[in-house]
Enzyme design. Structure first.
Site, PDB file in Angstrom:
ATOM      1  N   LYS A  31       1.017  -1.070  -0.075  1.00 63.88           N
ATOM      2  CA  LYS A  31       0.021   0.103   0.133  1.00 63.88           C
ATOM      3  C   LYS A  31       0.901   1.058  -0.036  1.00 63.88           C
ATOM      4  O   LYS A  31       1.631   1.544   0.854  1.00 63.88           O
ATOM      5  CB  LYS A  31      -0.926   0.011   1.296  1.00 63.88           C
ATOM      6  CG  LYS A  31      -1.820   1.231   1.541  1.00 63.88           C
ATOM      7  CD  LYS A  31      -2.843   1.247   2.255  1.00 63.88           C
ATOM      8  CE  LYS A  31      -3.530   2.331   2.280  1.00 63.88           C
ATOM      9  NZ  LYS A  31      -4.497   2.381   3.508  1.00 63.88           N
TER      10      LYS A  31
ATOM     11  N   ARG B 273     -10.730   9.816   1.525  1.00 65.76           N
ATOM     12  CA  ARG B 273     -10.633  10.491   2.763  1.00 65.76           C
ATOM     13  C   ARG B 273     -11.960  11.409   2.969  1.00 65.76           C
ATOM     14  O   ARG B 273     -12.355  11.924   3.760  1.00 65.76           O
ATOM     15  CB  ARG B 273      -9.207  11.257   2.730  1.00 65.76           C
ATOM     16  CG  ARG B 273      -8.308  10.166   2.817  1.00 65.76           C
ATOM     17  CD  ARG B 273      -6.806  10.776   3.217  1.00 65.76           C
ATOM     18  NE  ARG B 273      -5.686   9.709   2.922  1.00 65.76           N
ATOM     19  CZ  ARG B 273      -4.441   9.891   2.801  1.00 65.76           C
ATOM     20  NH1 ARG B 273      -4.048  11.101   2.519  1.00 65.76           N
ATOM     21  NH2 ARG B 273      -3.603   8.595   2.469  1.00 65.76           N
TER      22      ARG B 273
ATOM     23  N   LYS C  69       1.346  10.177   5.398  1.00 64.91           N
ATOM     24  CA  LYS C  69       1.266   8.741   5.947  1.00 64.91           C
ATOM     25  C   LYS C  69       2.617   8.214   5.477  1.00 64.91           C
ATOM     26  O   LYS C  69       2.660   7.112   5.288  1.00 64.91           O
ATOM     27  CB  LYS C  69       0.049   7.805   5.305  1.00 64.91           C
ATOM     28  CG  LYS C  69      -1.205   8.693   5.947  1.00 64.91           C
ATOM     29  CD  LYS C  69      -2.678   7.639   5.800  1.00 64.91           C
ATOM     30  CE  LYS C  69      -3.660   8.297   6.226  1.00 64.91           C
ATOM     31  NZ  LYS C  69      -4.927   7.285   6.242  1.00 64.91           N
TER      32      LYS C  69
ATOM     33  N   GLU D  67       7.587  -6.801   1.522  1.00 71.42           N
ATOM     34  CA  GLU D  67       6.145  -6.937   2.202  1.00 71.42           C
ATOM     35  C   GLU D  67       5.362  -8.042   1.943  1.00 71.42           C
ATOM     36  O   GLU D  67       4.787  -8.738   2.964  1.00 71.42           O
ATOM     37  CB  GLU D  67       5.416  -5.714   1.872  1.00 71.42           C
ATOM     38  CG  GLU D  67       5.977  -4.382   2.267  1.00 71.42           C
ATOM     39  CD  GLU D  67       5.622  -3.870   3.702  1.00 71.42           C
ATOM     40  OE1 GLU D  67       4.830  -4.910   4.422  1.00 71.42           O
ATOM     41  OE2 GLU D  67       6.012  -2.872   4.333  1.00 71.42           O
TER      42      GLU D  67
ATOM     43  N   LYS E 125      -2.350  -1.666  -3.876  1.00 71.01           N
ATOM     44  CA  LYS E 125      -3.017  -0.336  -3.793  1.00 71.01           C
ATOM     45  C   LYS E 125      -2.223   0.827  -3.998  1.00 71.01           C
ATOM     46  O   LYS E 125      -0.937   0.859  -3.339  1.00 71.01           O
ATOM     47  CB  LYS E 125      -3.815  -0.669  -2.590  1.00 71.01           C
ATOM     48  CG  LYS E 125      -4.818   0.871  -2.165  1.00 71.01           C
ATOM     49  CD  LYS E 125      -5.220   0.514  -1.028  1.00 71.01           C
ATOM     50  CE  LYS E 125      -6.048   1.834  -0.768  1.00 71.01           C
ATOM     51  NZ  LYS E 125      -6.434   2.058   0.608  1.00 71.01           N
TER      52      LYS E 125
ATOM     53  N   SER F  83     -10.054   5.378  -5.082  1.00 70.66           N
ATOM     54  CA  SER F  83     -11.035   6.522  -5.131  1.00 70.66           C
ATOM     55  C   SER F  83     -10.598   7.437  -6.173  1.00 70.66           C
ATOM     56  O   SER F  83     -11.397   7.762  -7.074  1.00 70.66           O
ATOM     57  CB  SER F  83     -11.312   7.259  -3.868  1.00 70.66           C
ATOM     58  OG  SER F  83     -10.115   7.635  -3.281  1.00 70.66           O
TER      59      SER F  83
ATOM     60  N   TYR G  42     -14.926   0.771  -7.004  1.00 69.65           N
ATOM     61  CA  TYR G  42     -16.335   1.500  -6.764  1.00 69.65           C
ATOM     62  C   TYR G  42     -17.102   1.060  -8.065  1.00 69.65           C
ATOM     63  O   TYR G  42     -18.371   1.722  -8.143  1.00 69.65           O
ATOM     64  CB  TYR G  42     -15.995   2.739  -6.511  1.00 69.65           C
ATOM     65  CG  TYR G  42     -15.195   2.975  -5.357  1.00 69.65           C
ATOM     66  CD1 TYR G  42     -15.765   2.854  -3.986  1.00 69.65           C
ATOM     67  CD2 TYR G  42     -13.809   3.200  -5.590  1.00 69.65           C
ATOM     68  CE1 TYR G  42     -15.031   2.869  -2.973  1.00 69.65           C
ATOM     69  CE2 TYR G  42     -13.181   3.452  -4.423  1.00 69.65           C
ATOM     70  CZ  TYR G  42     -13.421   3.382  -3.079  1.00 69.65           C
ATOM     71  OH  TYR G  42     -12.673   3.165  -1.868  1.00 69.65           O
TER      72      TYR G  42
HETATM   73  C1  PBG Z   1      -7.322   3.660   5.285  1.00 68.93           C
HETATM   74  C2  PBG Z   1      -7.630   3.066   4.046  1.00 68.93           C
HETATM   75  C3  PBG Z   1      -7.554   4.343   2.789  1.00 68.93           C
HETATM   76  C4  PBG Z   1      -8.022   3.486   1.729  1.00 68.93           C
HETATM   77  C5  PBG Z   1      -8.432   2.243   2.080  1.00 68.93           C
HETATM   78  N1  PBG Z   1      -8.188   2.219   3.416  1.00 68.93           N
HETATM   79  C6  PBG Z   1      -6.924   5.641   2.698  1.00 68.93           C
HETATM   80  C7  PBG Z   1      -5.697   5.840   3.324  1.00 68.93           C
HETATM   81  O1  PBG Z   1      -4.836   5.031   3.591  1.00 68.93           O
HETATM   82  O2  PBG Z   1      -5.581   7.035   3.330  1.00 68.93           O
HETATM   83  C8  PBG Z   1      -8.241   4.305   0.385  1.00 68.93           C
HETATM   84  C9  PBG Z   1      -9.165   3.661  -0.453  1.00 68.93           C
HETATM   85  C10 PBG Z   1      -9.488   4.816  -1.808  1.00 68.93           C
HETATM   86  O3  PBG Z   1      -8.784   5.507  -1.758  1.00 68.93           O
HETATM   87  O4  PBG Z   1     -10.352   4.208  -2.522  1.00 68.93           O
HETATM   88  N2  PBG Z   1      -6.689   2.913   5.940  1.00 68.93           N
END
Ligand code: PBG
Length: 348
Positions: free
Chosen positions: A217, A227, A240, A256, A271, A297, A336
């Site tokens: 991730k 968010r 992050k 990982e 991701k 997203s 989505y």
């Molecule tokens: C949170 C989380 C995130 C997403 C899924 N779980 C956002 C982040 O890490 O800030 C993102 C999913 C998306 O953007 O569709 N732990």
């Protein structure tokens, strides 16, 4: 092939011998008709490949549009049950449930994550009771519950603490499992969380619960609209990068993956999606375990925004992008677009 009029030219540059160059190999042969394209097609997208992420919110009969994600709404639990029924009808195997937590319930520790009656647990119970045949994925991370918007526990100096976070995450995973989640999906990127969750699940007799690890991730700009949807963008303090991966790294993703598989993940994930197809391919190639992609997203928003302005054909871009994940080795895709894609596939 029919005889056609060919362009003729006296330029000696056109005196090539194409028959000699090709030696009978003409890759266009199989592309000429729909039937032959179908026969040689290497990858096929089906509804079975889809996991549908949904956002839940308190209240009843509520559907609140997410401005940055056209076509996506935050749903009250009764509405989310209706959508889970739609998933079942469309043949979508699983949904992933994300809560929009009332800001009044957020605190520094993300305590609401450990409330067995929190929004996501109530949603999971309601969906499981109504549509038991649909798999439920619960996200394990503290960001929808913390006042600072981070996925883990923050020290007073502003550091995200690994080991203290893992303790919270284990407890969160247990209450989600006890609420009826079939898959717990740690998305926090703390070290050791998969192994800790696996041990705790076994110790509590939940040996059938699956773990889908957010394995690679990345610290990505493409999470912006998510968010907004869970209400953590306004509050997020800093970024992050101390726990999510550097977009410049690929070999680290293999480390990982190795760790998550050894620690007991049943499924792993990459991701975001399209910008990281190389990572998906490398992981799948190296480990041969069920590997998922999350079309996040921001990717969804880009396609929808371009389609709304008429810059691309939205449906074609949707199907093409989802097929690309299959080609790159994905076992399935969190997207989505899931209901739209399943409807498109049903129409044939
Ligand atoms: C949170 C989380 C995130 C997403 C899924 N779980 C956002 C982040 O890490 O800030 C993102 C999913 C998306 O953007 O569709 N732990």
């Amino acid at each position: 092939m029919s005889r056609e009029r060919h362009p003729t030219s006296a330029d000696p540059a056109t005196d090539f011998d194409l028959a000699d160059i090709l030696g009978g190999r003409r890759l266009r042969r199989t592309r000429q008709s729909d039937w032959s394209r179908r026969l040689v097609r290497e990858n096929t997208l089906t509804a079975d490949d889809l996991i549908w992420p949904i956002f839940v919110v308190d209240g009843e009969r509520r559907r609140i549009p997410v401005a940055s994600m056209p076509g996506v709404e935050r749903l009250s639990i009764d509405e989310s049950v209706r959508e889970a029924e739609r998933a079942a009808t469309l043949g979508i195997p699983a949904i992933a449930v994300f809560p929009y937590t009332d800001p009044a319930r957020r605190d520094e520790l993300g305590s609401e994550a450990l409330n067995p009656d929190n929004l996501v647990c109530r949603a999971i119970r309601a969906i499981k009771a109504a549509v038991p045949e649909v798999g439920i994925v619960a996200d394990v991370a503290l960001d929808p519950y913390t006042s600072h918007g981070h996925d883990g526990v923050m020290s007073s100096a502003g550091k995200i603490l690994n080991d203290a976070s893992v303790k919270q995450l284990v407890l969160q995973a247990l209450i989600q499992t006890e609420a009826g989640a079939d898959i717990v999906a740690p998305s926090d990127m703390m070290d050791g969380r998969v192994g800790a969750i696996r041990q705790a699940l076994e110790a509590r007799g939940h040996s059938d619960t699956l773990i889908m690890a957010y394995t690679a991730k990345y610290a990505s700009a493409f999470y912006g609209p998510f968010r907004d949807a869970v209400g953590s963008s306004a509050t997020l303090r800093g970024d992050k990068q101390t726990y999510q991966m550097d977009p410049a790294n690929a070999e680290e993703a293999l480390r990982e993956a190795e760790a998550d598989i050894e620690e007991g993940a049943d499924m792993i994930m990459v991701k975001p999606g399209l910008p990281y197809l190389d990572i998906l391919w490398r992981i799948r190639d190296a480990f041969q375990v069920p590997t998922f992609a999350y079309q996040v997203s921001g990717e969804y928003a880009m396609i929808m925004a371009a389609a709304e302005r008429g810059f691309v054909d939205g449906e074609r871009a949707m199907i093409e992008s989802l097929t690309a994940f299959k080609r790159a080795g994905a076992s399935g895709i969190l997207t989505y677009f899931a209901p739209k894609a399943a409807e498109w596939l049903k129409r044939g």
